[in-house]
Design a protein around this motif. Sequence first.
Motif, PDB file in Angstrom:
ATOM      1  N   ILE A   1      29.771  42.450  45.309  1.00 53.97           N
ATOM      2  CA  ILE A   1      28.697  41.875  44.739  1.00 53.97           C
ATOM      3  C   ILE A   1      28.947  41.006  43.609  1.00 53.97           C
ATOM      4  O   ILE A   1      29.718  41.184  42.665  1.00 53.97           O
ATOM      5  N   LEU A   2      28.110  39.720  43.750  1.00 50.70           N
ATOM      6  CA  LEU A   2      28.120  38.717  42.589  1.00 50.70           C
ATOM      7  C   LEU A   2      26.820  38.565  41.758  1.00 50.70           C
ATOM      8  O   LEU A   2      25.960  38.539  42.648  1.00 50.70           O
ATOM      9  N   ARG A   3      27.008  38.802  40.562  1.00 49.58           N
ATOM     10  CA  ARG A   3      25.720  38.849  39.609  1.00 49.58           C
ATOM     11  C   ARG A   3      25.696  37.483  38.846  1.00 49.58           C
ATOM     12  O   ARG A   3      26.957  37.795  37.837  1.00 49.58           O
ATOM     13  N   MET A   4      24.849  36.873  38.674  1.00 49.01           N
ATOM     14  CA  MET A   4      25.028  35.831  37.846  1.00 49.01           C
ATOM     15  C   MET A   4      23.770  36.180  36.734  1.00 49.01           C
ATOM     16  O   MET A   4      22.822  36.640  36.862  1.00 49.01           O
ATOM     17  N   SER A   5      24.114  35.718  35.392  1.00 51.68           N
ATOM     18  CA  SER A   5      23.078  35.991  34.260  1.00 51.68           C
ATOM     19  C   SER A   5      23.458  34.922  33.107  1.00 51.68           C
ATOM     20  O   SER A   5      24.577  34.224  33.147  1.00 51.68           O
ATOM     21  N   ASP A   6      22.514  34.682  32.136  1.00 49.60           N
ATOM     22  CA  ASP A   6      22.728  33.810  31.189  1.00 49.60           C
ATOM     23  C   ASP A   6      23.016  32.333  31.631  1.00 49.60           C
ATOM     24  O   ASP A   6      23.962  31.635  31.089  1.00 49.60           O
TER      25      ASP A   6
ATOM     26  N   PRO B   1      21.053  31.596  43.150  1.00 50.26           N
ATOM     27  CA  PRO B   1      21.274  32.890  43.716  1.00 50.26           C
ATOM     28  C   PRO B   1      21.886  33.564  42.534  1.00 50.26           C
ATOM     29  O   PRO B   1      23.074  33.430  41.996  1.00 50.26           O
ATOM     30  N   THR B   2      21.114  34.585  42.178  1.00 52.39           N
ATOM     31  CA  THR B   2      21.599  35.441  40.855  1.00 52.39           C
ATOM     32  C   THR B   2      22.153  36.547  41.470  1.00 52.39           C
ATOM     33  O   THR B   2      22.908  37.098  40.309  1.00 52.39           O
ATOM     34  N   VAL B   3      21.772  37.285  42.373  1.00 56.60           N
ATOM     35  CA  VAL B   3      22.543  38.406  43.116  1.00 56.60           C
ATOM     36  C   VAL B   3      22.912  37.912  44.487  1.00 56.60           C
ATOM     37  O   VAL B   3      21.860  37.766  45.308  1.00 56.60           O
ATOM     38  N   MET B   4      24.206  38.237  44.944  1.00 56.37           N
ATOM     39  CA  MET B   4      24.455  37.786  46.412  1.00 56.37           C
ATOM     40  C   MET B   4      25.443  38.771  46.787  1.00 56.37           C
ATOM     41  O   MET B   4      26.617  39.230  45.649  1.00 56.37           O
ATOM     42  N   THR B   5      25.508  38.996  47.984  1.00 56.80           N
ATOM     43  CA  THR B   5      26.856  40.148  48.408  1.00 56.80           C
ATOM     44  C   THR B   5      27.571  39.543  49.744  1.00 56.80           C
ATOM     45  O   THR B   5      27.034  38.760  50.446  1.00 56.80           O
ATOM     46  N   MET B   6      28.751  39.985  49.866  1.00 58.80           N
ATOM     47  CA  MET B   6      29.517  39.480  50.951  1.00 58.80           C
ATOM     48  C   MET B   6      30.183  40.967  51.425  1.00 58.80           C
ATOM     49  O   MET B   6      30.903  41.564  50.583  1.00 58.80           O
ATOM     50  N   THR B   7      29.932  41.162  52.510  1.00 65.01           N
ATOM     51  CA  THR B   7      30.394  42.504  53.364  1.00 65.01           C
ATOM     52  C   THR B   7      31.206  42.290  54.387  1.00 65.01           C
ATOM     53  O   THR B   7      30.974  41.511  55.405  1.00 65.01           O
ATOM     54  N   THR B   8      32.438  42.955  54.363  1.00 66.68           N
ATOM     55  CA  THR B   8      33.597  42.723  55.657  1.00 66.68           C
ATOM     56  C   THR B   8      33.134  43.878  56.473  1.00 66.68           C
ATOM     57  O   THR B   8      33.594  45.098  55.904  1.00 66.68           O
TER      58      THR B   8
ATOM     59  N   LEU C   1      33.380  37.418  34.189  1.00 61.71           N
ATOM     60  CA  LEU C   1      33.880  36.045  34.110  1.00 61.71           C
ATOM     61  C   LEU C   1      32.600  35.047  33.337  1.00 61.71           C
ATOM     62  O   LEU C   1      31.624  35.591  33.333  1.00 61.71           O
ATOM     63  N   ARG C   2      33.164  33.943  33.129  1.00 64.02           N
ATOM     64  CA  ARG C   2      32.433  32.952  32.803  1.00 64.02           C
ATOM     65  C   ARG C   2      32.537  31.792  33.647  1.00 64.02           C
ATOM     66  O   ARG C   2      33.759  31.605  33.834  1.00 64.02           O
ATOM     67  N   ARG C   3      31.578  30.905  34.176  1.00 62.30           N
ATOM     68  CA  ARG C   3      31.672  29.801  35.110  1.00 62.30           C
ATOM     69  C   ARG C   3      31.005  28.731  34.508  1.00 62.30           C
ATOM     70  O   ARG C   3      29.879  28.770  33.796  1.00 62.30           O
ATOM     71  N   PHE C   4      31.730  27.569  34.703  1.00 60.50           N
ATOM     72  CA  PHE C   4      31.350  26.332  34.391  1.00 60.50           C
ATOM     73  C   PHE C   4      31.272  25.373  35.558  1.00 60.50           C
ATOM     74  O   PHE C   4      32.462  24.784  35.717  1.00 60.50           O
TER      75      PHE C   4
ATOM     76  N   GLN D   1      26.473  23.404  33.935  1.00 55.35           N
ATOM     77  CA  GLN D   1      26.080  24.667  33.932  1.00 55.35           C
ATOM     78  C   GLN D   1      27.141  25.666  33.118  1.00 55.35           C
ATOM     79  O   GLN D   1      28.458  25.325  33.279  1.00 55.35           O
ATOM     80  N   ALA D   2      26.502  26.650  32.332  1.00 54.14           N
ATOM     81  CA  ALA D   2      27.375  27.725  31.869  1.00 54.14           C
ATOM     82  C   ALA D   2      26.617  29.080  32.257  1.00 54.14           C
ATOM     83  O   ALA D   2      25.404  29.067  32.151  1.00 54.14           O
ATOM     84  N   SER D   3      27.342  29.914  32.633  1.00 51.41           N
ATOM     85  CA  SER D   3      26.818  31.227  33.110  1.00 51.41           C
ATOM     86  C   SER D   3      27.843  32.287  32.882  1.00 51.41           C
ATOM     87  O   SER D   3      28.929  32.262  32.989  1.00 51.41           O
ATOM     88  N   LYS D   4      27.273  33.731  32.967  1.00 54.61           N
ATOM     89  CA  LYS D   4      28.246  34.663  33.295  1.00 54.61           C
ATOM     90  C   LYS D   4      28.060  35.297  34.425  1.00 54.61           C
ATOM     91  O   LYS D   4      27.285  35.294  35.367  1.00 54.61           O
ATOM     92  N   MET D   5      29.124  35.874  35.059  1.00 59.91           N
ATOM     93  CA  MET D   5      29.349  36.216  36.370  1.00 59.91           C
ATOM     94  C   MET D   5      29.923  37.674  36.391  1.00 59.91           C
ATOM     95  O   MET D   5      31.088  37.678  35.584  1.00 59.91           O
TER      96      MET D   5
END
Length: 228
Positions: free
Chosen positions: A202-207, A184-191, A25-28, A5-9
């Motif tokens: 907030i993490l957003r994944m695209s492409d 999951p293209t949009v996810m959150t983690m709240t403390t 970022l880019r994620r692989f 997988q290749a994606s933008k984050m």
Amino acid sequence: NGDNQASKMQMVLIDKNGMQRVTELRRFPKDKGVDDYSRMSFLSPADVKDTGFTTYDYDVAERDYDQWLYWAALKKTKRIASSDKSGSFMGSDFSYSDMTSRPLENYEYELLQEGEVDGHPVWIIQSTPIDDEEIDETGYTKSIQFVRKDNDVVVQAKIWVKKGKRNKYMEVQELEQIDGVWVPTVMTMTTKKGKKTLHKTILRMSDIKFGQDLDFDSFSVRGLETGP
């Protein structure tokens, strides 16, 4: 879970005053047999540009996962020690251990009840670490997870943090099926501490693309230091 997988984050950090810091970022991710390799390359802001992070996530519960962080500004690679894996990943609400898939054998499970999240039937499952070693490595004493019945994706979770009388709340806000893989293209983690929000990520994944030509050499420490 897909392969090659290749994606933008985009990672957005929000402090208690509402101030934001945005990281691109880019994620692989790539499979190696039953093991999972993953590499992240930081694009911006300038103080983390060209920094890299690699994880070897092993399927065997007895073998601890390996992680390395390359700081481009210092031209230095650090192996993440077990004692540091419960710490914050690059200032976010996610820990280094959150960047891995925890072995199922390291937890005891209890089905608390069934319910719905956004109209989708879910199982509500409590996960408790079987020993102190898992608690120390993750920093978590237990979690309650909401698992969608139709695709087995954890769409919400409440997590009890060992230190500081805090809880974390994970939520998948957008979920897409890409090439037959639920992502999951949009996810959150709240403390939070009680009802007070201390920090949010907030993490957003695209492409997002699967079946890319990824070389195993790029997942080595040398590949981490020389970039994508």
